[in-house]
Design an enzyme around this catalytic site. Structure first.
Site, mmCIF file in Angstrom:
data_model
loop_
_atom_site.group_PDB
_atom_site.id
_atom_site.type_symbol
_atom_site.label_atom_id
_atom_site.label_comp_id
_atom_site.label_asym_id
_atom_site.label_seq_id
_atom_site.Cartn_x
_atom_site.Cartn_y
_atom_site.Cartn_z
ATOM 1 N N ASP A 1 0.838 -1.192 0.000
ATOM 2 C CA ASP A 1 0.000 0.000 0.000
ATOM 3 C C ASP A 1 0.883 1.257 0.000
ATOM 4 O OD1 ASP A 1 -2.459 1.575 0.459
ATOM 5 O OD2 ASP A 1 -1.583 1.887 2.445
ATOM 6 N N ASP B 1 -0.438 5.239 0.816
ATOM 7 C CA ASP B 1 -0.723 6.251 1.841
ATOM 8 C C ASP B 1 -0.943 5.580 3.196
ATOM 9 O OD1 ASP B 1 -1.135 8.691 3.027
ATOM 10 O OD2 ASP B 1 -2.722 9.323 1.677
ATOM 11 N N LYS C 1 -9.167 -2.539 -3.617
ATOM 12 C CA LYS C 1 -9.130 -3.144 -2.278
ATOM 13 C C LYS C 1 -10.352 -2.721 -1.477
ATOM 14 C CE LYS C 1 -5.222 -1.032 -1.662
ATOM 15 N NZ LYS C 1 -3.999 -0.455 -1.068
ATOM 16 N N ASP D 1 -1.523 -0.352 5.967
ATOM 17 C CA ASP D 1 -1.840 0.263 7.265
ATOM 18 C C ASP D 1 -3.321 0.245 7.592
ATOM 19 O OD1 ASP D 1 -2.978 3.476 6.859
ATOM 20 O OD2 ASP D 1 -2.272 2.341 5.131
#
Length: 256
Positions: free
Chosen positions: A10, A12, A182, A207
């Site tokens: 990922d 951000d 996602k 995250d």
């Protein structure tokens, strides 16, 4: 620790936070590169081209990468249409990155009598464009949403994301879209095809439990949750399906 042959990563909250780098991200990527481990940056953001994502990683994180290491929900959506509806006339609610991707794959773009509607975040959106998408979907066009993210973080605060526009079209058409990004499987299918690896040999790193980690869990893929962004350790106490691995930051993960 476990040795994985490939990594889906990922952006951000994992590599950077908005316009700020996450310092532990760069050495993690450098370890992957040094050990020649295949990896893809996997993002729901459909408003940047792979080249723009790579340039942003260099600018913000000083991470050297290329467009070949980036897979976005825009690419996944276009790949899906090219595979499942190759002759379809396609109407796009989205920005230039998505349009360029569709053109590069030879999709027939139209604003009349569309067979497929691809909807992403569009920050120049007009009522007329929504109306065109609405009518096409009501008339039987396949409704495809690039990602379910209802909001996006900015320096001003959280602003409407692609999922907010999806909600408008769902309400106006009473139709459910095929969601590509996602935590859905379509983007994972495309990413694995790019890596050329089996899912049991790949790990999803992110995250956000609700997108990154659930994408892996739903796909029967191992996951690494880094606590540098959206999901906290406290959040996990309310969750039954835990990530495979949890780290405070990516320096705690040893690349084998």
């Amino acid at each position: 620790m476990k040795a994985y042959k490939g990594y889906l990563i990922d952006l951000d909250g994992t590599m950077y936070s908005g316009t700020l780098p996450i310092p532990t991200a760069k050495p993690f990527i450098e370890n992957l590169v040094a050990k020649d481990i295949p990896h893809l940056f996997l993002t729901n953001n459909a408003t940047r081209t792979p080249e723009e994502v790579a340039a942003y990683l260099k600018e913000i994180c000083d991470i050297d990468t290329t467009a070949d290491h980036v897979y976005t929900s825009a690419i996944a959506a276009v790949d899906y249409v090219a595979k499942e509806h190759p002759a379809a006339r396609t109407f796009i609610v989205g920005e230039s990155a998505l349009i360029k991707e569709a053109e590069s794959k030879g999709l027939a773009l139209t604003d009349q009598d569309a067979d497929v509607v691809i909807q992403a975040l569009d920050r120049t959106l007009t009522y007329d464009k929504l109306a065109t998408a609405n009518l096409a979907i009501r008339n039987g066009a396949v409704f495809i949403a690039t990602n379910p993210d209802t909001s996006i973080p900015t320096e001003k605060g959280f602003l409407p994301g692609a999922g907010s526009l999806t909600a408008f079209l769902k309400t106006s058409t009473q139709k459910e879209p095929i969601v590509i990004g996602k935590p859905y499987a379509f983007i994972m299918d495309g990413a694995l095809e790019r890596l050329g690896l089996a899912k049991e040999d790949v790990v999803m790193v992110g995250d956000n439990y609700n997108t990154d980690i659930l994408a892996g869990i739903h796909y029967d893929m191992d996951t690494i949750l880094t606590l540098t962004g959206f999901t906290s350790r406290e959040d996990l106490s309310y969750i039954d399906e835990k990530p495979t691995h949890i780290v405070n930051d990516l320096t705690e993960w040893v690349v084998l």
